[in-house]
Design a protein around this motif. Structure first.
Motif, PDB file in Angstrom:
ATOM      1  N   ALA A 105      89.275  28.784 -11.643  1.00 16.40           N
ATOM      2  CA  ALA A 105      90.369  27.887 -12.044  1.00 16.40           C
ATOM      3  C   ALA A 105      90.145  26.581 -11.292  1.00 16.40           C
ATOM      4  CB  ALA A 105      91.729  28.486 -11.707  1.00 16.40           C
ATOM      5  N   PRO A 106      90.786  25.505 -11.699  1.00 15.12           N
ATOM      6  CA  PRO A 106      90.625  24.249 -10.962  1.00 15.12           C
ATOM      7  C   PRO A 106      90.893  24.435  -9.472  1.00 15.12           C
ATOM      8  CG  PRO A 106      91.771  23.837 -13.019  1.00 15.12           C
ATOM      9  CD  PRO A 106      91.648  25.328 -12.899  1.00 15.12           C
ATOM     10  N   GLY A 107      89.892  24.107  -8.649  1.00 12.49           N
ATOM     11  CA  GLY A 107      90.027  24.228  -7.203  1.00 12.49           C
ATOM     12  C   GLY A 107      89.591  25.558  -6.631  1.00 12.49           C
ATOM     13  N   LEU A 108      89.237  26.525  -7.467  1.00 16.14           N
ATOM     14  CA  LEU A 108      88.824  27.844  -6.980  1.00 16.14           C
ATOM     15  C   LEU A 108      87.763  28.416  -7.909  1.00 16.14           C
ATOM     16  CD1 LEU A 108      89.233  30.226  -4.983  1.00 16.14           C
ATOM     17  CD2 LEU A 108      90.967  31.115  -6.563  1.00 16.14           C
ATOM     18  N   ASN A 109      86.649  28.842  -7.315  1.00 15.25           N
ATOM     19  CA  ASN A 109      85.581  29.477  -8.093  1.00 15.25           C
ATOM     20  C   ASN A 109      84.901  30.491  -7.174  1.00 15.25           C
ATOM     21  OD1 ASN A 109      83.619  30.198  -9.905  1.00 15.25           O
ATOM     22  ND2 ASN A 109      82.766  28.137 -10.171  1.00 15.25           N
ATOM     23  N   VAL A 110      85.333  31.750  -7.263  1.00 17.69           N
ATOM     24  CA  VAL A 110      84.877  32.775  -6.327  1.00 17.69           C
ATOM     25  C   VAL A 110      84.488  34.020  -7.109  1.00 17.69           C
ATOM     26  CG1 VAL A 110      87.238  33.622  -5.946  1.00 17.69           C
ATOM     27  CG2 VAL A 110      85.481  34.065  -4.224  1.00 17.69           C
ATOM     28  N   ILE A 111      83.414  34.666  -6.657  1.00 13.98           N
ATOM     29  CA  ILE A 111      82.923  35.880  -7.309  1.00 13.98           C
ATOM     30  C   ILE A 111      82.558  36.899  -6.246  1.00 13.98           C
ATOM     31  CG2 ILE A 111      80.511  35.067  -7.372  1.00 13.98           C
ATOM     32  CD1 ILE A 111      80.248  36.480 -10.106  1.00 13.98           C
ATOM     33  N   GLY A 112      82.738  38.163  -6.591  1.00 17.74           N
ATOM     34  CA  GLY A 112      82.391  39.219  -5.651  1.00 17.74           C
ATOM     35  C   GLY A 112      83.209  40.460  -5.917  1.00 17.74           C
ATOM     36  N   THR A 113      83.524  41.171  -4.861  1.00 21.67           N
ATOM     37  CA  THR A 113      84.192  42.455  -5.017  1.00 21.67           C
ATOM     38  C   THR A 113      85.384  42.570  -4.088  1.00 21.67           C
ATOM     39  OG1 THR A 113      83.806  44.848  -5.111  1.00 21.67           O
ATOM     40  CG2 THR A 113      82.798  43.655  -3.289  1.00 21.67           C
ATOM     41  N   GLY A 114      86.283  43.394  -4.490  1.00 21.72           N
ATOM     42  CA  GLY A 114      87.428  43.782  -3.681  1.00 21.72           C
ATOM     43  C   GLY A 114      87.891  45.126  -4.188  1.00 21.72           C
ATOM     44  N   GLU A 115      89.082  45.534  -3.793  1.00 22.94           N
ATOM     45  CA  GLU A 115      89.673  46.725  -4.374  1.00 22.94           C
ATOM     46  C   GLU A 115      90.532  46.288  -5.551  1.00 22.94           C
ATOM     47  OE1 GLU A 115      91.410  49.327  -1.498  1.00 22.94           O
ATOM     48  OE2 GLU A 115      89.543  49.482  -0.346  1.00 22.94           O
ATOM     49  N   PRO A 116      90.499  47.024  -6.660  1.00 31.41           N
ATOM     50  CA  PRO A 116      91.186  46.552  -7.864  1.00 31.41           C
ATOM     51  C   PRO A 116      92.693  46.414  -7.701  1.00 31.41           C
ATOM     52  CG  PRO A 116      90.400  48.813  -8.129  1.00 31.41           C
ATOM     53  CD  PRO A 116      89.791  48.293  -6.874  1.00 31.41           C
ATOM     54  N   SER A 117      93.255  47.019  -6.679  1.00 27.62           N
ATOM     55  CA  SER A 117      94.696  46.967  -6.450  1.00 27.62           C
ATOM     56  C   SER A 117      95.141  45.711  -5.726  1.00 27.62           C
ATOM     57  CB  SER A 117      95.133  48.189  -5.645  1.00 27.62           C
ATOM     58  OG  SER A 117      94.384  48.275  -4.442  1.00 27.62           O
ATOM     59  N   ALA A 118      94.224  44.836  -5.344  1.00 27.24           N
ATOM     60  CA  ALA A 118      94.579  43.648  -4.564  1.00 27.24           C
ATOM     61  C   ALA A 118      94.007  42.397  -5.214  1.00 27.24           C
ATOM     62  CB  ALA A 118      94.046  43.771  -3.133  1.00 27.24           C
ATOM     63  N   PRO A 119      94.753  41.302  -5.182  1.00 28.61           N
ATOM     64  CA  PRO A 119      94.218  40.050  -5.717  1.00 28.61           C
ATOM     65  C   PRO A 119      93.164  39.455  -4.793  1.00 28.61           C
ATOM     66  CG  PRO A 119      96.369  39.681  -4.729  1.00 28.61           C
ATOM     67  CD  PRO A 119      96.131  41.162  -4.689  1.00 28.61           C
ATOM     68  N   GLY A 120      92.326  38.591  -5.364  1.00 30.06           N
ATOM     69  CA  GLY A 120      91.309  37.913  -4.573  1.00 30.06           C
ATOM     70  C   GLY A 120      89.998  38.669  -4.530  1.00 30.06           C
ATOM     71  N   VAL A 121      89.111  38.186  -3.658  1.00 32.97           N
ATOM     72  CA  VAL A 121      87.772  38.743  -3.461  1.00 32.97           C
ATOM     73  C   VAL A 121      87.527  38.820  -1.964  1.00 32.97           C
ATOM     74  CG1 VAL A 121      85.310  38.216  -3.666  1.00 32.97           C
ATOM     75  CG2 VAL A 121      86.809  37.947  -5.648  1.00 32.97           C
ATOM     76  N   SER A 122      87.106  39.975  -1.470  1.00 31.32           N
ATOM     77  CA  SER A 122      86.899  40.133  -0.028  1.00 31.32           C
ATOM     78  C   SER A 122      85.433  40.111   0.384  1.00 31.32           C
ATOM     79  CB  SER A 122      87.556  41.427   0.471  1.00 31.32           C
ATOM     80  OG  SER A 122      87.062  42.544  -0.237  1.00 31.32           O
ATOM     81  N   ILE A 123      84.514  40.391  -0.537  1.00 33.24           N
ATOM     82  CA  ILE A 123      83.075  40.310  -0.278  1.00 33.24           C
ATOM     83  C   ILE A 123      82.464  39.535  -1.438  1.00 33.24           C
ATOM     84  CG2 ILE A 123      80.924  41.581   0.041  1.00 33.24           C
ATOM     85  CD1 ILE A 123      82.567  43.980   0.956  1.00 33.24           C
ATOM     86  N   GLY A 124      81.835  38.404  -1.168  1.00 31.09           N
ATOM     87  CA  GLY A 124      81.271  37.614  -2.256  1.00 31.09           C
ATOM     88  C   GLY A 124      81.003  36.187  -1.827  1.00 31.09           C
ATOM     89  N   HIS A 125      81.258  35.236  -2.724  1.00 36.58           N
ATOM     90  CA  HIS A 125      81.022  33.841  -2.371  1.00 36.58           C
ATOM     91  C   HIS A 125      81.850  32.911  -3.259  1.00 36.58           C
ATOM     92  CE1 HIS A 125      78.547  32.633  -5.891  1.00 36.58           C
ATOM     93  NE2 HIS A 125      78.008  33.846  -5.842  1.00 36.58           N
ATOM     94  N   ASN A 126      82.115  31.720  -2.749  1.00 34.54           N
ATOM     95  CA  ASN A 126      82.633  30.625  -3.565  1.00 34.54           C
ATOM     96  C   ASN A 126      81.481  29.645  -3.799  1.00 34.54           C
ATOM     97  OD1 ASN A 126      82.525  28.964  -1.203  1.00 34.54           O
ATOM     98  ND2 ASN A 126      84.601  29.598  -0.629  1.00 34.54           N
ATOM     99  N   ASP A 127      81.759  28.390  -4.089  1.00 33.03           N
ATOM    100  CA  ASP A 127      80.653  27.477  -4.402  1.00 33.03           C
ATOM    101  C   ASP A 127      79.922  26.972  -3.165  1.00 33.03           C
ATOM    102  OD1 ASP A 127      82.829  25.983  -3.565  1.00 33.03           O
ATOM    103  OD2 ASP A 127      82.414  24.304  -4.914  1.00 33.03           O
ATOM    104  N   ARG A 128      80.440  27.297  -1.962  1.00 33.88           N
ATOM    105  CA  ARG A 128      79.807  26.774  -0.744  1.00 33.88           C
ATOM    106  C   ARG A 128      79.546  27.846   0.327  1.00 33.88           C
ATOM    107  NH1 ARG A 128      79.278  21.611  -0.310  1.00 33.88           N
ATOM    108  NH2 ARG A 128      79.105  21.728   1.955  1.00 33.88           N
ATOM    109  N   THR A 129      80.278  28.948   0.272  1.00 37.73           N
ATOM    110  CA  THR A 129      80.248  29.903   1.377  1.00 37.73           C
ATOM    111  C   THR A 129      80.182  31.333   0.863  1.00 37.73           C
ATOM    112  OG1 THR A 129      81.663  28.387   2.636  1.00 37.73           O
ATOM    113  CG2 THR A 129      81.429  30.610   3.499  1.00 37.73           C
ATOM    114  N   ALA A 130      79.335  32.148   1.492  1.00 38.73           N
ATOM    115  CA  ALA A 130      79.247  33.575   1.187  1.00 38.73           C
ATOM    116  C   ALA A 130      79.822  34.371   2.352  1.00 38.73           C
ATOM    117  CB  ALA A 130      77.801  33.982   0.926  1.00 38.73           C
TER     118      ALA A 130
END
Length: 788
Positions: free
Chosen positions: A286-311
């Motif tokens: 979405a505008p201002g956020l671009n993150v990919i990776g994994t988490g637990e499906p019961s929680a929002p967000g991503v806990s292991i992965g990367h955005n456009d600058r940081t892994a």
């Protein structure tokens, strides 16, 4: 988009603008929305689209609502679960993770509910498990995301109770066979307490609260009078084994030591094998956020992965986040317990529990100032309770990632970790500027006058003095070694002040960490392929240590003996537990079924005590073999090694046949992903289990593959693997297991199990053009009133 891509359009109330979910050919959803509110709404919607049965069961287990759907056999588990829910101030809770946590969780829960509503309109979307049990998914509240804590990994409350019981029957040295303590310290029971005050029964409530949901015909048909017979649904050995075997590997390699000149970051969290997978890969844009990776499906967000600058990646760090308290209760009035100069009242909370087929049951939850009451003995005037960080604001598992997943750099990532409560972890991070770092995080209680290894009095003499500040926990930024790595090992700095507050003394076996660090230290031109190979590396340190000892002993062996045959099989073996290896099969059968238990029996002859030590601390056991002069004679050791090898050979022949050249470790060591409902579903339904799949490794190899001792069935290991090329994001790779979907009817239910078992990976695509080209199914989402 490929020619084979399918499309559908869904109208959703609650969506403010058009959006899309592109599911690639590996089942990874790439969600694009016009705002973050819509993005997290769609993350919840999509999680339910793929994992509704898993999400619904997770929520009902965590909130203590199972008996309403499944009957009296689940009432005791519900009762236990409610003791460990967050009960504190919600304003403090929402602000603990990120400023917009409440808005994110509200959107996420609304998205889950939107999919439930879609299933009501289109019943064919409902996963088949609901039909098997005749149940329906229940709507979510935003608070459900954060109030449930009991799926997180914390430590060491159960260990304190086990240690007290081992010391009551033996001594502290014997308990080191269960958990070697590092930094070394001699555990002593606090004045005024007796080991008799801490019965093993005190683990029951916690054991039930953290147990998975199981379905057996007998349990489902239990009557109300039998409700409390199901307090043993999870064996204590399973709890102890999980604490020893659930962990992770991670590392970040600086560009100065990679072939590309860019950092490489790898992370592969290890947990109990289940289907559907514990983890879920997702791309959020979405505008201002671009993150990919994994988490637990019961929680929002991503806990292991990367955005456009940081892994970023994580592993469990051994901070001690629990304590057991023992109270003197008032003779004649067990509701009162001594604290400071007076008496305090145990808080008794009456709650109603819905039970299928029965009237509502009223049950009591009991709490002291420190936490839930685990056990009461009115005859001895004693009560036992647990204090855990779960009851503090900000300790919902993994939710601190809502802050760090937006970090523009590794340094900013480190600065965000004050928002991370549980589980306590070793984070690694790397950014496009070339920086790498290792940062431990998690609420770590300050204990001024004890180490947290045994239960303590609840009279006010042993209290937490807040938590260690994040910057006082170990960390390293751009170290001279050129890499950072962790694998749940003891990794406190050697120069840490011994007078500083204790962080923890119980750690995972060091074999994985030693192997990973030795490989990375020798590799000055690291590649993605090398990281993939290291995540799937099956080199066994116990095999190296024990077979080396055997080779020294075997020089004195007479020919043509069973021991010599074992020695011949190990000749030239590289200590790798490959699935096709005969030597690996012999070694694991010998070590785990014969040498290890006989070694434990030699130093813990009492069988009752020995049961509490299982599976044993492997570092300690290897020390007993490597340096016998400190513990017993070399002659005794050699005799034990030879006699158990004979039995190991005979056992392996009985299991795999007389021809040793045909033995294969993978014929014994197989991964079966068992669906929780597979034992009670109608036989006419499609097979819901995945496997068994032959795999290499063990709990001691970087490719973690722990197994049941009874049948060698693999039951824990990497739930997901990611290797990220920092800055060249489309070259990153991953694999989930057994698949992304939780619906047994989906192609993506088990499609990744083969690649996972072979050590293969699939692309973790990030750029729009690459995602568009790999799209297999496109879901267009429109606000409901704009649906065409």
């Amino acid at each position: 988009m490929t020619d084979r891509a399918t499309e559908e359009t869904i109208g959703l109330s609650g969506l403010s603008a058009e959006a899309e979910i592109r599911v690639d050919r590996w089942g990874i959803p790439h969600i694009r929305a016009a705002s973050e509110a819509d993005l997290f709404f769609l993350q919840g919607f999509n999680a339910a689209r793929d994992r509704l049965w898993q999400l619904d069961l997770w929520r009902k287990r965590g909130l203590g609502l199972l008996a309403a759907d499944f009957g009296p056999g689940y009432l005791a588990q519900d009762h236990a679960a409610r003791h460990f829910l967050y009960r504190g101030d919600m304003d403090a809770e929402w602000l603990a993770y990120a400023d917009d946590t409440q808005a994110i969780c509200t959107a996420f829960a609304a998205g889950v509910n939107a999919y439930i509503a879609l299933c009501e309109r289109e019943p064919e979307r409902l996963p088949p498990e609901f039909a098997v049990f005749g149940t329906r998914p229940a709507p979510w509240q935003p608070e459900d995301v954060v109030r449930i804590r009991s799926h997180a990994l914390t430590r060491n409350g159960v260990s304190e109770i086990l240690r007290a019981n081992v010391m009551a029957m033996a001594d502290a040295t014997t308990d080191l066979l269960r958990f070697e303590l590092d930094p070394p310290v001699e555990p002593k029971l606090a004045d005024g307490l007796s080991f008799a005050d801490i019965p093993l029964e005190a683990v029951r409530l916690f054991k039930l609260a953290t147990a998975p949901v199981t379905f057996e015909k007998e349990r489902l048909s239990a009557i109300l009078d039998d409700a409390w017979t199901w307090t043993e649904v999870t064996d204590l050995g399973e709890i102890v084994q999980r604490s020893a075997e659930e962990g992770s590997n991670n590392w970040a390699v600086h560009g100065s030591r990679t072939q590309s000149g860019r950092p490489i970051l790898a992370s592969d969290p290890h947990r109990a094998h289940v289907v559907p997978s514990l983890r879920y890969l997702v791309h959020l844009e979405a505008p201002g956020l671009n993150v990919i990776g994994t988490g637990e499906p019961s929680a929002p967000g991503v806990s292991i992965g990367h955005n456009d600058r940081t892994a970023f990646g994580l592993t469990i760090f051994g901070a001690d986040q629990e304590d057991i308290y023992v109270y003197e209760t008032k003779d004649g009035d067990p509701d009162l317990y001594r604290h400071a100069e007076g008496w305090e009242k145990i808080e008794r909370v009456e709650q109603g529990f819905a039970v299928k087929g029965h009237a509502e049951q009223m049950l009591t939850l009991s709490f002291t100032r420190h936490g839930p009451v685990l056990h009461e003995d009115t005859a001895r005037c004693r009560a036992v309770a647990m204090r855990t960080v779960w009851h503090c604001p900000g300790s919902a598992a993994y939710l601190g990632s809502l802050s760090y997943m937006r970090s523009p750099s590794a340094e900013a990532f480190a600065d965000s970790l004050g928002h991370w409560g549980t589980p306590s972890v070793s984070h690694v991070s790397a950014d496009v500027e070339g920086n790498i770092g290792w940062f431990t995080a998690g609420f770590t209680p300050v204990r001024r006058n004890w180490q947290g290894l045994l239960p303590v009095p609840g009279d006010g003499s042993h209290e937490w003095d807040g938590f260690l500040p994040p910057d006082e926990l170990p960390r390293s930024f751009n170290p001279a070694t050129g890499f950072v790595a962790s694998a749940n090992e003891m990794n406190l700095p050697a120069d840490r002040d011994p007078a500083a507050p204790s962080i923890g003394h119980e750690w995972a076996e060091g074999s994985r960490a030693r192997r990973i660090k030795s490989v990375l230290a020798a590799d000055r031109s690291h590649t993605l392929a090398a990281s993939m190979a290291l995540q799937t590396d099956v080199y066994s340190r116990p095999a190296e240590v024990i077979v080396t000892l055997l080779r020294e002993i075997a020089l004195r062996l007479p020919a043509k003996t069973a021991e010599a045959r074992g020695f011949d099989l190990f000749q030239g073996w590289d200590h790798r537990l490959d699935a096709h290896s005969a030597a690996a099969a012999l070694f694991e059968v010998w070590w785990m079924k014969h040498l290890r238990p006989v070694l434990l029996a030699r130093f813990a002859p009492d069988q009752t005590v020995r049961q509490l030590l299982l599976p044993g601390d492997f570092d300690r056991l290897l020390s007993l073999l490597q340096t016998p002069e400190h513990f017993w004679s070399s002659e005794e050791r050699d005799a034990l090694i030879l006699s158990t090898l004979t039995k190991g050979w005979e056992d392996c022949a009985a299991r795999l046949g007389p021809d040793a050249s045909a033995w294969r470790w993978g014929d014994l060591h197989r991964a079966l992903f068992e669906h929780a409902a597979s034992r009670v579903k109608p036989a006419a339904d499609a097979e819901w289990n995945v496997g068994p799949l032959p795999v290499g490794g063990s709990r001691s190899t970087p490719m973690h593959a722990a197994y049941r001792l009874g049948d060698f069935g693999v039951n824990a290991g990497a739930s997901v693997r990611l290797v990220m090329d920092v800055g060249s994001w489309d070259d990153s790779v991953c694999v989930n297991t057994p698949g992304q979907s939780g619906d047994p009817r989906s192609f993506h239910y088990a499609d990744l199990s083969g690649p996972w078992s072979r050590g293969d990976y699939v692309p973790l695509l990030y750029s729009r053009d690459r995602v568009d080209a790999a799209t297999a199914h496109l879901i267009r989402l429109v606000p409901a009133d704009n649906e065409e």
